[in-house]
Design an enzyme around this catalytic site. Structure first.
Site, mmCIF file in Angstrom:
data_model
loop_
_atom_site.group_PDB
_atom_site.id
_atom_site.type_symbol
_atom_site.label_atom_id
_atom_site.label_comp_id
_atom_site.label_asym_id
_atom_site.label_seq_id
_atom_site.Cartn_x
_atom_site.Cartn_y
_atom_site.Cartn_z
ATOM 1 N N PHE A 90 -17.917 -47.123 -65.487
ATOM 2 C CA PHE A 90 -18.621 -45.838 -65.771
ATOM 3 C C PHE A 90 -20.048 -45.959 -65.261
ATOM 4 C CE2 PHE A 90 -21.335 -44.138 -69.466
ATOM 5 C CZ PHE A 90 -21.528 -42.941 -68.690
ATOM 6 N N ASN A 111 -13.162 -56.911 -61.174
ATOM 7 C CA ASN A 111 -11.845 -57.176 -61.349
ATOM 8 C C ASN A 111 -11.027 -56.285 -61.877
ATOM 9 O OD1 ASN A 111 -12.786 -57.219 -63.810
ATOM 10 N ND2 ASN A 111 -12.171 -59.289 -64.593
ATOM 11 N N TYR A 222 -20.103 -59.713 -78.350
ATOM 12 C CA TYR A 222 -20.877 -58.803 -77.316
ATOM 13 C C TYR A 222 -22.327 -58.783 -77.767
ATOM 14 C CZ TYR A 222 -22.299 -54.670 -75.021
ATOM 15 O OH TYR A 222 -22.930 -53.649 -73.849
ATOM 16 N N HIS A 257 -14.389 -43.031 -69.541
ATOM 17 C CA HIS A 257 -13.169 -43.186 -69.818
ATOM 18 C C HIS A 257 -12.707 -42.538 -71.126
ATOM 19 C CE1 HIS A 257 -8.969 -44.411 -70.277
ATOM 20 N NE2 HIS A 257 -8.880 -44.888 -69.072
#
Length: 373
Positions: A90, A111, A222, A257
């Site tokens: 994005f 990837n 994260y 998305h």
């Protein structure tokens, strides 16, 4: 050598050997340095030739020639070799558009774990564009002038479901990009996150705030990976690599998305389908949202600027989740009801950037508000 003690003869021989070895070592070191410099220049030249050849071969010469967006014509000295990891994602693909439009040679390394080919397909075949399908956790040899390291799962469903991929992208992947930077003397920008602040005890969050993070919670893969990624960046800075770090706050815009699990896409999809808009918790937690064009502009200003310490890039325009759900309903003319669900573990109660540093040192500030889009 009559009359000279054996130990003296032995010592003389040893000293001679050591002196010769040191002389050879200095000579060899000089030769190795010269070889590395020559190799670096040859690799750069070969990369340029490969990119030119690839573009030449990919360009149709028939009446069905592919049309590309207008790009600037730069001289060889102005045109930079720029690597964007996660460039099919994005944010990455919007950054690629900006860099390509300005006439640079852009290599996307992705990837396609969360990135999509459709985000960059409009550049495939352009002589300035090169796509490498590769995972950043695996080593790769490239020569670049600038490296934007964006590769990482970034939405909660993705990074919670794939914790090790997230950790490795931000640690091993960061090391691999810094090694390229070290070899080719490229400046490296790491896209960190507002999540390094955790559930903050300071509001709004300044870059000097150390954060309040649960190191073993569901978001830790994260949050802590990004924090460690920053540590790795500044460790390499001590080795002579030019580094830049941007802490990105919530972002929305083209190519998000629809099913990535972020609050903006969730609310919009639910509203468009007139389904209940799901708010986790009481809806009083806050978020700030910036448009992706503002973020891309900020990333480039940090890369090209002189600030090596972390910089917040975000829009201080703050909403409670309840306010934001109502706004989305209004903008989409939705009949959705607002439904409250059980709160998520370690969900930050507040998130708002202090952008004083970006404003005063870079002259950057957001120009697009949520209501303007």
């Amino acid at each position: 050598m009559a009359g000279v003690p054996h130990w003296a003869v032995f010592l003389t021989v040893v000293c001679t050997i050591v002196a010769y070895s040191m002389s050879m070592s200095r000579s060899q070191a000089s030769e190795i340095k010269a070889i590395r410099e020559s190799a670096r220049e040859r690799i750069k030249k070969l990369q340029d030739e490969v990119v030119d050849l690839r573009g030449h071969l990919a360009h149709p010469t028939t009446s069905g020639e592919k049309k590309f967006a207008q790009v600037k014509e730069l001289s060889a000295s102005e045109k930079k070799r720029i690597l964007v990891t996660g460039g099919a994602g994005f944010v990455g693909s919007n950054l690629v558009d900006s860099l390509m439009a300005d006439g640079h040679r852009v290599t996307v390394l992705d990837n396609f774990f969360t990135g999509r080919m459709e985000n960059i397909i409009h550049w495939v075949g352009h002589p300035n564009f090169h796509l490498v399908e590769h995972d950043v956790v695996d080593k790769i040899s490239l020569v670049m002038d600038q490296i934007y390291h964006l590769a990482s799962p970034a939405s909660p469903p993705h990074y919670m479901y794939h914790p090790m991929q997230t950790i490795r992208s931000n640690t091993e992947g960061t090391i691999n990009m810094l090694e390229i930077g070290k070899f080719s003397r490229a400046r490296v920008l790491f896209t960190s996150t507002s999540e390094v602040y955790g559930d903050p005890m300071e509001h709004p969050q300044k870059e000097t705030y150390w954060g309040h993070v649960n190191p073993i919670g569901p978001r830790a893969c994260y949050d802590e990976a990004k924090r460690l990624g920053e540590t790795i960046m500044y460790s390499y800075e001590k080795m002579g690599v030019e580094v830049r770090v941007v802490r990105i706050f919530n972002t929305f815009g083209p190519r998000m998305h629809p099913n990535d699990g972020r609050v903006v896409s969730n609310f919009i999809i639910q509203a468009l389908q007139n389904k209940p808009i799901s708010i986790y918790g009481n809806g009083k937690q806050t978020r700030s949202f910036q448009f992706v064009d503002d973020l891309v502009r900020g990333l480039r200003m940090v890369m090209d600027g002189n600030i090596s310490s972390p910089v917040n890039i975000g829009n201080p325009d703050e909403y409670t989740m309840e306010e934001f759900a109502v706004l989305i309903k209004e903008l989409t003319n939705s009949t959705s009801e607002i439904r409250h669900l059980k709160s998520s573990t370690d969900d930050p109660t507040h998130r708002k950037p202090d952008i004083t540093k970006a404003e005063t040192l870079l002259g950057w500030k957001p120009t697009v508000a949520v209501r303007q889009v």
